[in-house]
Every structure is written in structure tokens, then in C-alpha cells.
Design a protein around this motif. Structure first.
Motif, PDB file in Angstrom:
ATOM      1  N   PHE A  40      -7.267  -6.201   5.116  1.00 11.63           N
ATOM      2  CA  PHE A  40      -8.081  -7.017   6.017  1.00 11.63           C
ATOM      3  C   PHE A  40      -9.567  -6.793   5.729  1.00 11.63           C
ATOM      4  CE2 PHE A  40     -10.424  -7.957   9.863  1.00 11.63           C
ATOM      5  CZ  PHE A  40      -9.890  -9.180  10.239  1.00 11.63           C
ATOM      6  N   ILE A  41      -9.958  -5.541   5.581  1.00 12.23           N
ATOM      7  CA  ILE A  41     -11.369  -5.234   5.316  1.00 12.23           C
ATOM      8  C   ILE A  41     -11.794  -5.794   3.961  1.00 12.23           C
ATOM      9  CG2 ILE A  41     -13.012  -3.355   4.886  1.00 12.23           C
ATOM     10  CD1 ILE A  41     -11.512  -1.753   7.084  1.00 12.23           C
ATOM     11  N   LYS A  42     -10.926  -5.706   2.964  1.00 17.33           N
ATOM     12  CA  LYS A  42     -11.256  -6.258   1.644  1.00 17.33           C
ATOM     13  C   LYS A  42     -11.506  -7.763   1.725  1.00 17.33           C
ATOM     14  CE  LYS A  42      -9.063  -3.109  -1.586  1.00 17.33           C
ATOM     15  NZ  LYS A  42      -7.963  -2.878  -2.515  1.00 17.33           N
ATOM     16  N   LYS A  43     -10.736  -8.455   2.568  1.00 18.91           N
ATOM     17  CA  LYS A  43     -10.862  -9.912   2.703  1.00 18.91           C
ATOM     18  C   LYS A  43     -12.025 -10.333   3.589  1.00 18.91           C
ATOM     19  CE  LYS A  43      -6.206 -10.733   3.236  1.00 18.91           C
ATOM     20  NZ  LYS A  43      -5.078 -11.490   3.754  1.00 18.91           N
ATOM     21  N   HIS A  44     -12.498  -9.442   4.439  1.00 20.43           N
ATOM     22  CA  HIS A  44     -13.530  -9.778   5.424  1.00 20.43           C
ATOM     23  C   HIS A  44     -14.752  -8.882   5.215  1.00 20.43           C
ATOM     24  CE1 HIS A  44      -9.803 -11.356   7.153  1.00 20.43           C
ATOM     25  NE2 HIS A  44     -10.584 -12.305   7.615  1.00 20.43           N
ATOM     26  N   ALA A  45     -15.677  -9.384   4.415  1.00 15.64           N
ATOM     27  CA  ALA A  45     -16.858  -8.604   4.018  1.00 15.64           C
ATOM     28  C   ALA A  45     -17.663  -8.097   5.215  1.00 15.64           C
ATOM     29  CB  ALA A  45     -17.750  -9.438   3.103  1.00 15.64           C
TER      30      ALA A  45
END
Length: 93
Positions: free
Chosen positions: A78-83
Motif C-alpha cells: 500500500f505504501i509503495k503504491k501511495h507516495a
């Protein structure tokens, strides 16, 4: 859908959807929340519950001024996809 809440007694962030609880377990040290495991029950799958849980939990962490260690693969993805959440990381993914 309700809002994400912290349940410190069970060391998890929770999202209650029609009486079914999705949650993300964590451990906490001063200033750092380590996400360990996230569970979205099958009946809630495919409805965006996991993303809402992740977003709500990370927003709560940010509001407290804490950092995140993402050992949970779901939270890490999730964090990788949401800068907009990458500044919360205490260590790189």
C-alpha cells in the motif's frame, strides 16, 4: 463503513464493516509503529476494505507524529503504491 480505530489492548487497528472486523496488527516502540499482519475477512474482500484500513491506520500514525516499519506485505505494498505515505517510513521498503 465506519472509521478506523486503534485498539491498543489487542495491538491492532480495526475497521468494523457491518459487524465484521478487518484489522492490522502492530507492535509499538516510542515513535515507531511496526505493522506485522493485516487480515481482511473473506466476506469483505474486493470492497476496498483493506485500502481503507491501511489509509486510516497510516493517517492515525501520522497524526501522532510516529513513523512506520512495514513488515506486513499488505501495508508495504500500500505504501509503495501511495507516495503520500512514504514519508512515514522509518526504514526503506
Amino acid at each position: 463503513m465506519s472509521t478506523v480505530r486503534d485498539n491498543p489492548a489487542l495491538h491492532r487497528f480495526e475497521l468494523d464493516v457491518d459487524g465484521v472486523i478487518a484489522f492490522s496488527e502492530y507492535s509499538r516502540k516510542p515513535g515507531v509503529v511496526t505493522f506485522i499482519h493485516t487480515l481482511v475477512p473473506d466476506e469483505l474482500g474486493g470492497k476496498g476494505v483493506g485500502s481503507k484500513l491501511a489509509r486510516g491506520a497510516l493517517d492515525l500514525v501520522r497524526a501522532r507524529g510516529e513513523k512506520v516499519i512495514a513488515k506486513c506485505p499488505f501495508i508495504a505494498a500500500f505504501i509503495k503504491k501511495h507516495a503520500e505515505y512514504q514519508d512515514l517510513l522509518a526504514e526503506p521498503l
